[in-house]
Design an enzyme around this catalytic site. Structure first.
Site, PDB file in Angstrom:
ATOM      1  N   ARG A 110       0.689  -1.184  -0.222  1.00 12.76           N
ATOM      2  CA  ARG A 110      -0.070  -0.157  -0.176  1.00 12.76           C
ATOM      3  C   ARG A 110       0.910   1.164  -0.050  1.00 12.76           C
ATOM      4  O   ARG A 110       0.348   2.319  -0.575  1.00 12.76           O
ATOM      5  CB  ARG A 110      -1.009   0.044   1.259  1.00 12.76           C
ATOM      6  CG  ARG A 110      -1.940   1.201   1.315  1.00 12.76           C
ATOM      7  CD  ARG A 110      -3.047   1.118   2.403  1.00 12.76           C
ATOM      8  NE  ARG A 110      -2.558   0.773   3.546  1.00 12.76           N
ATOM      9  CZ  ARG A 110      -1.819   1.541   4.287  1.00 12.76           C
ATOM     10  NH1 ARG A 110      -1.651   2.827   4.133  1.00 12.76           N
ATOM     11  NH2 ARG A 110      -1.742   0.933   5.549  1.00 12.76           N
ATOM     12  N   TYR A 124     -12.974  17.084 -17.675  1.00 15.38           N
ATOM     13  CA  TYR A 124     -13.754  15.743 -17.585  1.00 15.38           C
ATOM     14  C   TYR A 124     -14.753  15.958 -16.430  1.00 15.38           C
ATOM     15  O   TYR A 124     -14.385  16.675 -15.405  1.00 15.38           O
ATOM     16  CB  TYR A 124     -12.700  14.638 -16.917  1.00 15.38           C
ATOM     17  CG  TYR A 124     -13.573  13.239 -16.516  1.00 15.38           C
ATOM     18  CD1 TYR A 124     -14.225  12.613 -17.565  1.00 15.38           C
ATOM     19  CD2 TYR A 124     -13.177  13.056 -15.187  1.00 15.38           C
ATOM     20  CE1 TYR A 124     -14.831  11.624 -17.023  1.00 15.38           C
ATOM     21  CE2 TYR A 124     -13.992  11.788 -14.701  1.00 15.38           C
ATOM     22  CZ  TYR A 124     -14.656  11.298 -15.794  1.00 15.38           C
ATOM     23  OH  TYR A 124     -15.397  10.103 -15.305  1.00 15.38           O
ATOM     24  N   ASP A 165      -3.493  17.898 -16.827  1.00 16.30           N
ATOM     25  CA  ASP A 165      -3.984  16.532 -17.346  1.00 16.30           C
ATOM     26  C   ASP A 165      -3.708  16.181 -18.630  1.00 16.30           C
ATOM     27  O   ASP A 165      -4.089  17.052 -19.534  1.00 16.30           O
ATOM     28  CB  ASP A 165      -5.527  16.679 -16.885  1.00 16.30           C
ATOM     29  CG  ASP A 165      -6.059  15.304 -17.166  1.00 16.30           C
ATOM     30  OD1 ASP A 165      -5.560  14.467 -17.922  1.00 16.30           O
ATOM     31  OD2 ASP A 165      -7.139  14.929 -16.650  1.00 16.30           O
ATOM     32  N   LYS A 182      -6.933   5.384 -19.843  1.00 23.06           N
ATOM     33  CA  LYS A 182      -6.938   5.631 -21.374  1.00 23.06           C
ATOM     34  C   LYS A 182      -5.877   5.340 -22.309  1.00 23.06           C
ATOM     35  O   LYS A 182      -5.583   3.969 -22.198  1.00 23.06           O
ATOM     36  CB  LYS A 182      -7.174   7.146 -21.355  1.00 23.06           C
ATOM     37  CG  LYS A 182      -8.292   7.759 -20.291  1.00 23.06           C
ATOM     38  CD  LYS A 182      -9.532   6.915 -20.757  1.00 23.06           C
ATOM     39  CE  LYS A 182     -10.699   7.556 -20.007  1.00 23.06           C
ATOM     40  NZ  LYS A 182     -10.818   7.473 -18.349  1.00 23.06           N
TER      41      LYS A 182
END
Ligand code: PLP
Length: 368
Positions: free
Chosen positions: A58, A110, A182, A207
């Site tokens: 983690r 987005y 982004d 993506k």
């Protein structure tokens, strides 16, 4: 062997891979959650940062994840990178770490990002503001009050607006604000924001980076000094991708350049055909010489991308009919994969927006 001045395709294939004792040319998947040490002194060397090493998955201290992060960093020319369980996980960690003085979002983005910025972060007391691409004249004035982070997509989702990374960064830095971009719609193949002055790059690796519609992941690239505090949030919010996802993403990155270059060519061909179609009102694609952002895109991008948006001559229902009749394109809300997808943002990515928010971002444009 692993030099950052090697070409992008070479770095995609080779960078970050561990020297595997069994002879695997690629880093194997280490599903291990916790790593053993020969002594307490060895453990403390890793925990106290004197040695790089594996520790607890983690925390990101797992060979499959560290190998992926080295590759991700090299692709954006960054000192370091952090992998995340999704693009939204990456964005939320970025905003919680570097956005607390206030965030200015430029242009459309987005839908999930807009919801986070418009509703969820303000509910935690984080001030957020928005300006459109045609309001950039007031950028300097906006930066005077409560802005520590400027955030934008370029090209944007879904209208493929192009923003001048060098100019915006110069203005933001002069006003003591960081710039995060982004880069999902461009990918590192088509655009390198850090080389143009940006401080941080964020990706939905779901993506182009993943590229096969089988991975949900995210990434942030930048300097260690900016990424170390983001890492603290990632650890305690538990936003790490699984080692299996990290390994799949590393696999995908090996073919990133070939995939994206082919997608660039295909999208431009389709955009030209659409432009000549009598039932198409507008085509948005940075590669079209008539497109408003073409000149800037040609200056700051290496390729124009695999996305194009068309505005159908007709109503939203007419547009849905066009979408429903496409043969090869699957109706699905994503991008950057090897298959062709079509989405009507008003039914997917921008569905949750209010009518005012939607008309601001021109979300009724139809992305193919
Ligand atoms: N940024 C952009 C430009 C996107 O298109 C998306 C998703 O479509 C995201 C961020 C969010 O990414 P994810 O779905 O991996 O959380």
């Amino acid at each position: 062997m692993q030099k950052r001045n090697q070409g992008l395709s070479t770095r995609c294939v080779h960078f970050g891979e561990i020297d595997d004792p069994q002879g695997s040319p690629h880093t194997p998947v280490y599903t291990t959650t916790t790593f053993a040490f020969a002594s307490t002194a060895d453990l403390l060397d890793v925990v106290e940062g004197r040695c790089d090493g594996n520790f607890y998955t983690r925390y990101g201290l797992n060979p499959s994840i560290r190998s992926l992060e080295a590759k991700l960093a090299s692709l954006e020319g960054a000192e370091t990178a952090l992998a995340f369980s999704s693009g939204m996980a990456a964005e939320s960690a970025l905003f919680l770490t570097h956005g607390r003085k206030g965030i200015l979002c430029i242009g459309d983005a987005y839908g999930g990002t807009l919801e986070l910025l418009a509703d969820q972060l303000p509910s935690l007391g984080i001030p957020t503001k928005f300006i459109l691409g045609n309001e950039l004249d007031c950028l300097e004035a906006m930066l005077q009050q409560n802005v520590g982070l400027v955030f934008f997509e370029t090209p944007t989702n879904p209208t493929l607006e192009i923003f001048d990374i060098c100019r915006i960064t110069e203005i933001a830095h002069a006003n003591n604000a960081l710039v995060a971009i982004d880069n999902t719609f461009a990918s590192p193949v088509n655009q390198q924001p850090l080389a143009l002055g940006a401080d941080l790059v964020v990706h939905s690796a779901t993506k182009y980076l993943g590229g096969h519609s089988d991975i949900t992941a995210g990434a942030i690239m930048g300097s260690s000094s900016l990424l170390n505090p983001i890492l603290e949030w990632r650890i305690n919010l538990g936003q790490i991708p699984s080692p299996e996802t990290a390994t799949l993403l590393s696999r995908s990155l090996r073919t990133l350049v070939v995939r994206v270059q082919h997608q660039n060519e295909s999208a431009l061909k389709i955009a030209k055909v659409m432009q000549a179609h009598p039932q198409v009102a507008r085509v948005f694609h940075p590669g079209l010489t008539e497109f408003s952002g073409h000149r800037l895109a040609a200056e700051q991008m290496f390729g124009f991308g695999g996305m194009l948006t068309i505005e159908v001559n007709g109503t939203g229902k007419d547009t849905s009919r066009v979408v429903d009749r496409l043969k090869l394109f699957a109706i699905a809300p994503s991008l950057g994969s090897v298959e062709s997808l079509v989405t009507q943002p008003v039914t997917t990515t921008h569905h949750g927006l209010t009518p005012e928010e939607r008309s601001r971002v021109d979300a009724e444009s139809q992305t193919v």
